[in-house]
Scaffold this motif. Sequence first.
Motif, mmCIF file in Angstrom:
data_model
loop_
_atom_site.group_PDB
_atom_site.id
_atom_site.type_symbol
_atom_site.label_atom_id
_atom_site.label_comp_id
_atom_site.label_asym_id
_atom_site.label_seq_id
_atom_site.Cartn_x
_atom_site.Cartn_y
_atom_site.Cartn_z
ATOM 1 N N LEU A 31 0.842 -1.195 0.000
ATOM 2 C CA LEU A 31 0.000 0.000 0.000
ATOM 3 C C LEU A 31 0.875 1.242 0.000
ATOM 4 O O LEU A 31 1.962 1.244 0.595
ATOM 5 N N PRO A 32 0.416 2.336 -0.633
ATOM 6 C CA PRO A 32 1.213 3.568 -0.644
ATOM 7 C C PRO A 32 1.085 4.376 0.642
ATOM 8 O O PRO A 32 1.933 5.209 0.937
ATOM 9 N N ARG A 33 0.015 4.172 1.405
ATOM 10 C CA ARG A 33 -0.148 4.849 2.692
ATOM 11 C C ARG A 33 -1.017 3.980 3.590
ATOM 12 O O ARG A 33 -1.880 3.236 3.105
ATOM 13 N N VAL A 34 -0.789 4.088 4.889
ATOM 14 C CA VAL A 34 -1.448 3.164 5.810
ATOM 15 C C VAL A 34 -1.921 3.910 7.073
ATOM 16 O O VAL A 34 -1.456 3.619 8.182
ATOM 17 N N SER A 93 4.712 6.042 21.748
ATOM 18 C CA SER A 93 4.226 6.293 20.388
ATOM 19 C C SER A 93 4.053 7.764 20.050
ATOM 20 O O SER A 93 3.601 8.094 18.958
ATOM 21 N N VAL A 94 4.397 8.656 20.970
ATOM 22 C CA VAL A 94 4.111 10.080 20.780
ATOM 23 C C VAL A 94 5.372 10.828 20.377
ATOM 24 O O VAL A 94 6.434 10.668 20.983
ATOM 25 N N ARG A 95 5.220 11.653 19.344
ATOM 26 C CA ARG A 95 6.313 12.495 18.846
ATOM 27 C C ARG A 95 5.909 13.960 18.979
ATOM 28 O O ARG A 95 5.166 14.488 18.136
ATOM 29 N N PRO A 96 6.347 14.647 20.022
ATOM 30 C CA PRO A 96 5.971 16.057 20.205
ATOM 31 C C PRO A 96 6.390 16.923 19.018
ATOM 32 O O PRO A 96 7.320 16.603 18.277
ATOM 33 N N LEU A 97 5.674 18.025 18.848
ATOM 34 C CA LEU A 97 5.906 18.997 17.774
ATOM 35 C C LEU A 97 5.696 18.379 16.391
ATOM 36 O O LEU A 97 6.239 18.842 15.396
ATOM 37 N N HIS A 98 4.880 17.338 16.342
ATOM 38 C CA HIS A 98 4.512 16.667 15.085
ATOM 39 C C HIS A 98 3.025 16.916 14.866
ATOM 40 O O HIS A 98 2.197 16.470 15.658
ATOM 41 N N GLY A 99 2.675 17.655 13.810
ATOM 42 C CA GLY A 99 1.292 18.059 13.597
ATOM 43 C C GLY A 99 0.519 17.123 12.699
ATOM 44 O O GLY A 99 1.083 16.275 12.002
ATOM 45 N N LYS A 100 -0.784 17.298 12.725
ATOM 46 C CA LYS A 100 -1.675 16.453 11.926
ATOM 47 C C LYS A 100 -1.594 16.833 10.453
ATOM 48 O O LYS A 100 -1.560 18.009 10.092
ATOM 49 N N ARG A 101 -1.574 15.792 9.595
ATOM 50 C CA ARG A 101 -1.629 15.986 8.150
ATOM 51 C C ARG A 101 -2.799 15.195 7.596
ATOM 52 O O ARG A 101 -3.156 14.142 8.111
ATOM 53 N N HIS A 102 -3.377 15.695 6.516
ATOM 54 C CA HIS A 102 -4.503 15.030 5.868
ATOM 55 C C HIS A 102 -4.173 14.746 4.412
ATOM 56 O O HIS A 102 -3.460 15.513 3.756
ATOM 57 N N ALA A 103 -4.701 13.640 3.909
ATOM 58 C CA ALA A 103 -4.587 13.309 2.488
ATOM 59 C C ALA A 103 -5.606 14.119 1.693
ATOM 60 O O ALA A 103 -6.456 14.820 2.256
ATOM 61 N N ALA A 104 -5.526 13.996 0.368
ATOM 62 C CA ALA A 104 -6.436 14.752 -0.490
ATOM 63 C C ALA A 104 -7.892 14.401 -0.223
ATOM 64 O O ALA A 104 -8.789 15.234 -0.401
ATOM 65 N N ASP A 105 -8.151 13.155 0.235
ATOM 66 C CA ASP A 105 -9.523 12.748 0.505
ATOM 67 C C ASP A 105 -9.981 13.133 1.916
ATOM 68 O O ASP A 105 -11.068 12.767 2.347
ATOM 69 N N GLY A 106 -9.136 13.849 2.650
ATOM 70 C CA GLY A 106 -9.512 14.336 3.973
ATOM 71 C C GLY A 106 -9.149 13.417 5.121
ATOM 72 O O GLY A 106 -9.273 13.806 6.285
#
Length: 330
Positions: A97-100, A157-170
């Motif tokens: 898969l290209p993203r998971v 599992s937490v990485r501080p200063l790492h923000g949320k990203r969204h794909a083109a489909d939201g």
Amino acid sequence: MPDPLFVAVSLDVEEEGLFGGQYACRRPSIRNTAFLYRLRSLTERGVRPTLFCAHSVLADEASRDHLAAMQDAGAEIGAHLHHWNTPPLMAGTPDSLPRVPAAALSPSLLADKLRTVLTAARSLSTSPVVSFRMGRWDAHPQLWPLLAQAGIQVDASVRPLHGKRHAADGLAVSPDHFDAPAVPYTIATPYGPLLEVPLSVAPLLPGLPALIRALPAALRRRAQARFHQWGALALLPVEHPLPFMRLVTQALHFHGVRLLSLTWHSSEMMPGGAPHIPDEAAAARLLDKISRWLDWLESRYDVTYLLMRDVTTHYPPHSSPPLTGDWTWR
């Protein structure tokens, strides 16, 4: 008398091929576990590594032998969930898969996959398996109760200063860990508390996160989504040269952080195991960089190396701050 400093060293022990934009769902290559022996240069100096093991390596007999040897040398066996190739796999799952994004999984399927990897880890470990890390730092609020219910006591599992990203489909392809604390903290869940040991991260410049938070909402979200790439330094030795590793250490210590979390991947110790480790020289340089950082650390501080499962007994956690995000239970 040097200041006391606790250090938790961990590796994600997993398949190769994760840095090329594809995620193998079936028959991943796991040759890299044969190179875990290189950790002995660290264990012989007192480092006590936690090995966060994916199901792919736990299901392979040769890899289990390598893991058992490291366990005999003092390493902790923890669990690492690569949900894209951990059974049960849904019908029709392709070979890769290209993203998971973990956000696409239902809580029940996530719980089933978590049960699979924990069962495999517990069948190998000579101690209770109580430490966990989610693959790709992809931890969302739905994960925390599942971990506590499954007997996990310490998460990383937490990485501080790492923000949320969204794909083109939201769909969210990374969680919101931007405001996560830099120190171990407690996550309260309906099934009991979890100790979170976040990756050690500091901003490139003091005050920079506050400036990002002051931006208008849409601009702030865009800036936070890529902040880890341009505005933050982390104790990820493959990403930063030694002077930057020293810089993030000093910045965190200045702000009162007395426990550091350093991590890398098992495939990064195998020549050719990752695009940025093309040969033996590159693999040797990485381990040498880590050793030199430890030399520097021990020359400045009174260092104690901890397994993840032992953090609770040596470093009291902070209560979870009022800010909320994917790094805590809401």
